[in-house]
Enzyme design. Structure first.
Site, mmCIF file in Angstrom:
data_model
loop_
_atom_site.group_PDB
_atom_site.id
_atom_site.type_symbol
_atom_site.label_atom_id
_atom_site.label_comp_id
_atom_site.label_asym_id
_atom_site.label_seq_id
_atom_site.Cartn_x
_atom_site.Cartn_y
_atom_site.Cartn_z
ATOM 1 C CD GLU A 259 42.442 98.290 -99.509
ATOM 2 O OE1 GLU A 259 43.003 98.954 -100.412
ATOM 3 O OE2 GLU A 259 42.833 98.306 -98.328
ATOM 4 C CB CYS A 293 44.057 97.885 -107.775
ATOM 5 S SG CYS A 293 45.193 97.027 -106.698
HETATM 6 P P1 NAD Z 1 33.875 94.517 -109.248
HETATM 7 O O1 NAD Z 1 33.577 95.739 -108.477
HETATM 8 O O2 NAD Z 1 33.105 94.234 -110.463
HETATM 9 O O3 NAD Z 1 33.706 93.226 -108.292
HETATM 10 C C1 NAD Z 1 34.449 93.090 -107.113
HETATM 11 C C2 NAD Z 1 33.692 92.213 -106.138
HETATM 12 O O4 NAD Z 1 32.563 92.944 -105.644
HETATM 13 C C3 NAD Z 1 33.131 90.934 -106.745
HETATM 14 O O5 NAD Z 1 33.285 89.892 -105.812
HETATM 15 C C4 NAD Z 1 31.668 91.272 -106.962
HETATM 16 O O6 NAD Z 1 30.817 90.151 -106.973
HETATM 17 C C5 NAD Z 1 31.399 92.146 -105.755
HETATM 18 N N1 NAD Z 1 30.263 93.067 -105.897
HETATM 19 C C6 NAD Z 1 29.929 93.802 -106.968
HETATM 20 N N2 NAD Z 1 28.850 94.557 -106.689
HETATM 21 C C7 NAD Z 1 28.511 94.305 -105.399
HETATM 22 C C8 NAD Z 1 27.482 94.769 -104.539
HETATM 23 N N3 NAD Z 1 26.580 95.665 -104.950
HETATM 24 N N4 NAD Z 1 27.426 94.291 -103.282
HETATM 25 C C9 NAD Z 1 28.341 93.398 -102.851
HETATM 26 N N5 NAD Z 1 29.331 92.911 -103.626
HETATM 27 C C10 NAD Z 1 29.416 93.359 -104.895
HETATM 28 O O7 NAD Z 1 35.454 94.549 -109.579
HETATM 29 P P2 NAD Z 1 36.322 93.586 -110.506
HETATM 30 O O8 NAD Z 1 36.000 93.851 -111.937
HETATM 31 O O9 NAD Z 1 36.263 92.184 -110.015
HETATM 32 O O10 NAD Z 1 37.799 94.099 -110.176
HETATM 33 C C11 NAD Z 1 38.399 95.208 -110.794
HETATM 34 C C12 NAD Z 1 38.297 96.441 -109.935
HETATM 35 O O11 NAD Z 1 38.799 96.172 -108.614
HETATM 36 C C13 NAD Z 1 39.151 97.581 -110.451
HETATM 37 O O12 NAD Z 1 38.444 98.783 -110.293
HETATM 38 C C14 NAD Z 1 40.391 97.544 -109.552
HETATM 39 O O13 NAD Z 1 41.073 98.761 -109.466
HETATM 40 C C15 NAD Z 1 39.766 97.160 -108.249
HETATM 41 N N6 NAD Z 1 40.745 96.569 -107.339
HETATM 42 C C16 NAD Z 1 41.156 97.325 -106.277
HETATM 43 C C17 NAD Z 1 42.122 96.831 -105.415
HETATM 44 C C18 NAD Z 1 42.615 97.647 -104.266
HETATM 45 O O14 NAD Z 1 43.247 97.078 -103.389
HETATM 46 N N7 NAD Z 1 42.378 98.937 -104.205
HETATM 47 C C19 NAD Z 1 42.648 95.547 -105.617
HETATM 48 C C20 NAD Z 1 42.179 94.794 -106.699
HETATM 49 C C21 NAD Z 1 41.224 95.326 -107.563
#
Ligand code: NAD
Length: 505
Positions: A259, A293
């Site tokens: 997601e 998102c």
């Molecule tokens: P992010 O990608 O920085 O982090 C999200 C999560 O992924 C965190 O828990 C982080 O620790 C983890 N993570 C990061 N790199 C990783 C890796 N290499 N391996 C495993 N885990 C890892 O995102 P953010 O800044 O917290 O959130 C914003 C983003 O999330 C935006 O792009 C938004 O659109 C997206 N988002 C999408 C949805 C959806 O349902 N499509 C919902 C909410 C947020």
């Protein structure tokens, strides 16, 4: 003198029964974007402790999978009751940790309650098909079985709802859960686990370690991603994260729900109810400070109504109240941190360089200089170029003029993400065109309702670089179970496939 956010957060956690050492004695600070202050310090997990949690969750799964599904539903029903009782406290903690307004914080908890209700009903509806077989004296059917440990990785902007969407469904499907919340929102993670623990206690005979939370950043997430005992990784966050997580899970043939980011757009046609479009776009673009998102990031407005709608939109932007979201009548709260602010400023200067006219976007001094509040920005663009094609996780709305709906739909689809979309129209043909196979290519396509938010009853997720995953309602539960096709021969013959005669007498 108002209470500090730190003591407020600590009191809430202590009411939930979270041991104080879990949020006071650690090496990883948790900050509130409302003031920029550190509100807690937590102890991050390590790769080893995460592996231990996963092994315990796997043992729990082996017991839970044979518990009848409606009984599993009873646990989720109790969880929903506990969430109702905890709504005010958990909503406030969401506001403190993620900077949401009280109504947004409470609204997020309400989504948790709603998915519990949905999952309770689902616990009696996990049915497969009976399929006509070509063989006489046979019956063919499909059955759905629990899958294993579900690893949930979540983003900061929906710190509690995303976990519950996954957990409520995973639990009724007979799975156990290990959750890694965002490193920016560990406290709500600890609180959610404590609330579920209350339900588990009342339920009585669920296996231990059925649901656990591990705290930390990407390295801890990686430990979940690479562990072969995690049958399904449900990862919510940026496309950047998904690009790493997706291939790593695929490499071990694990299952993945991704997601990821969105670059959501609306189209306003000449027949649109402009009052309605104005409200939907303003809320969709500025709500949660553009950090959803599903936030509306691009708007295609027909030339015939552009000069009517866009000045009204600019007026709405100029008058919106930005400030501490915990004070009354504030509609737009802070960005999560300095990185988010810097990302917004660089997108705005790139938009200017690409010929855009920027209205708003300045930093506002609210609370302390460690907090990042901005005026939401509208950028009038000559065309869809530069930063417009990318998601910037901040309140920037790019507005473009169009004359031909087919071209507007083509531009709408000409970005890498494919999460949410909307058309504002009262013309049946335009509406159907937008929803048709040749229309919006997003996972969510709306008519006369904005891009932002979604009801839990529908499957939630998007296409292309949004990752293709679906969670929450509809038949999204199928990703959390394994399907078996069963053929039963109740005849006295053994007809072989493809008419093969295999005579071994
Ligand atoms: P992010 O990608 O920085 O982090 C999200 C999560 O992924 C965190 O828990 C982080 O620790 C983890 N993570 C990061 N790199 C990783 C890796 N290499 N391996 C495993 N885990 C890892 O995102 P953010 O800044 O917290 O959130 C914003 C983003 O999330 C935006 O792009 C938004 O659109 C997206 N988002 C999408 C949805 C959806 O349902 N499509 C919902 C909410 C947020």
């Amino acid at each position: 003198m108002p209470q500090s956010l730190k003591s407020d957060a600590h009191e809430i956690l202590s009411r939930f029964g979270v041991t104080a050492t879990r949020y006071t004695d650690g090496s990883m600070d948790s900050f509130s974007p409302v003031t920029g202050e550190a509100v807690a310090s937590v102890t991050p997990d390590t790769a080893d402790s995460t592996a231990t949690s996963i092994a315990k969750a796997h043992a729990a799964f082996l017991a839970w999978r044979t518990t009848p599904a409606p009984k599993r539903g009873e646990l989720v029903r109790l969880f929903g009751e506990e969430l109702r009782a905890a709504k005010d406290d958990l909503g406030r903690l969401v506001s403190i940790e993620a900077g949401k307004s009280p109504s947004e914080g409470a609204g997020e908890v309400q989504e948790m309650i709603d998915i519990c209700d949905f999952a309770v009903g689902l616990s009696r509806q996990l049915y497969g098909l009976t399929i006509a077989t070509e063989r006489p004296g046979h019956r063919m059917m499909e059955t759905w079985h629990p899958l294993g440990v579900v690893g949930v990785i979540s983003a900061f902007n929906f710190p509690v709802a995303v976990w519950s969407w996954n957990t409520a469904i995973a639990l009724v499907c007979g799975n156990s859960v290990v959750w890694k919340p965002s490193e920016k929102t560990p406290l709500t993670g600890l609180a959610c686990q404590a609330i579920l623990d209350r339900a588990l206690k009342r339920f009585g005979d669920a296996p231990e370690n059925l649901s656990q939370v591990v705290i930390g950043a990407a390295d801890v997430g990686q430990a979940l991603v690479d562990n072969p005992q995690v049958a399904l990784v449900s990862a919510t966050g940026s496309t950047r994260m998904g690009r790493i997580v997706g291939p790593r899970v695929a490499e071990r043939f694990g299952r993945c729900i991704l997601e990821l980011g969105g670059n959501n757009a609306g189209i306003v046609t000449p027949s649109a109810d402009l009052d309605m479009a104005l409200r939907a776009v303003a809320f969709g673009a500025m709500g949660t400070a553009g950090q959803r998102c599903t936030t509306t990031r691009r708007l295609f407005v027909h030339a015939d109504v552009y000069d009517d709608l866009v000045p009204r939109l600019k007026k709405a932007y100029a008058s919106v109240s930005v400030g501490n979201p915990l004070t009354e009548n504030v509609l737009v709260g802070p960005l999560i941190d300095k990185d988010a602010f810097d990302g917004m400023q660089s997108a705005l200067s790139a938009a200017k360089n690409a010929g855009g006219t920027v209205h708003g976007g300045e930093r506002l001094e609210v609370e302390t200089d460690a907090a990042f509040y901005v005026k939401p920005a509208i950028v009038e663009m000559p065309s869809q170029t530069g930063p417009v094609v990318e998601e910037t996780f901040a309140p920037i709305l790019y507005v473009m003029r169009y004359t031909d709906l087919e071209e507007a739909i083509a531009d709408h689809n000409a970005v890498a993400a494919g999460l949410s979309s909307a058309i504002f129209t009262t013309d049946l043909r335009e509406m159907e065109q937008f929803l048709s196979a040749a229309g919006s290519d997003c996972g969510i396509a709306n008519v006369n309702i904005g891009t932002s938010g979604a009801e839990i009853g529908g499957a939630f997720g998007g296409e292309k670089e949004t990752g293709g995953g679906r969670e929450s309602g509809s038949d999204a539960w199928k990703a959390y179970m394994r399907r078996a096709t069963n053929t039963i021969n109740y005849s006295r013959e053994l007809p072989l496939a493809q008419g093969v005669v295999f005579d071994i007498d």
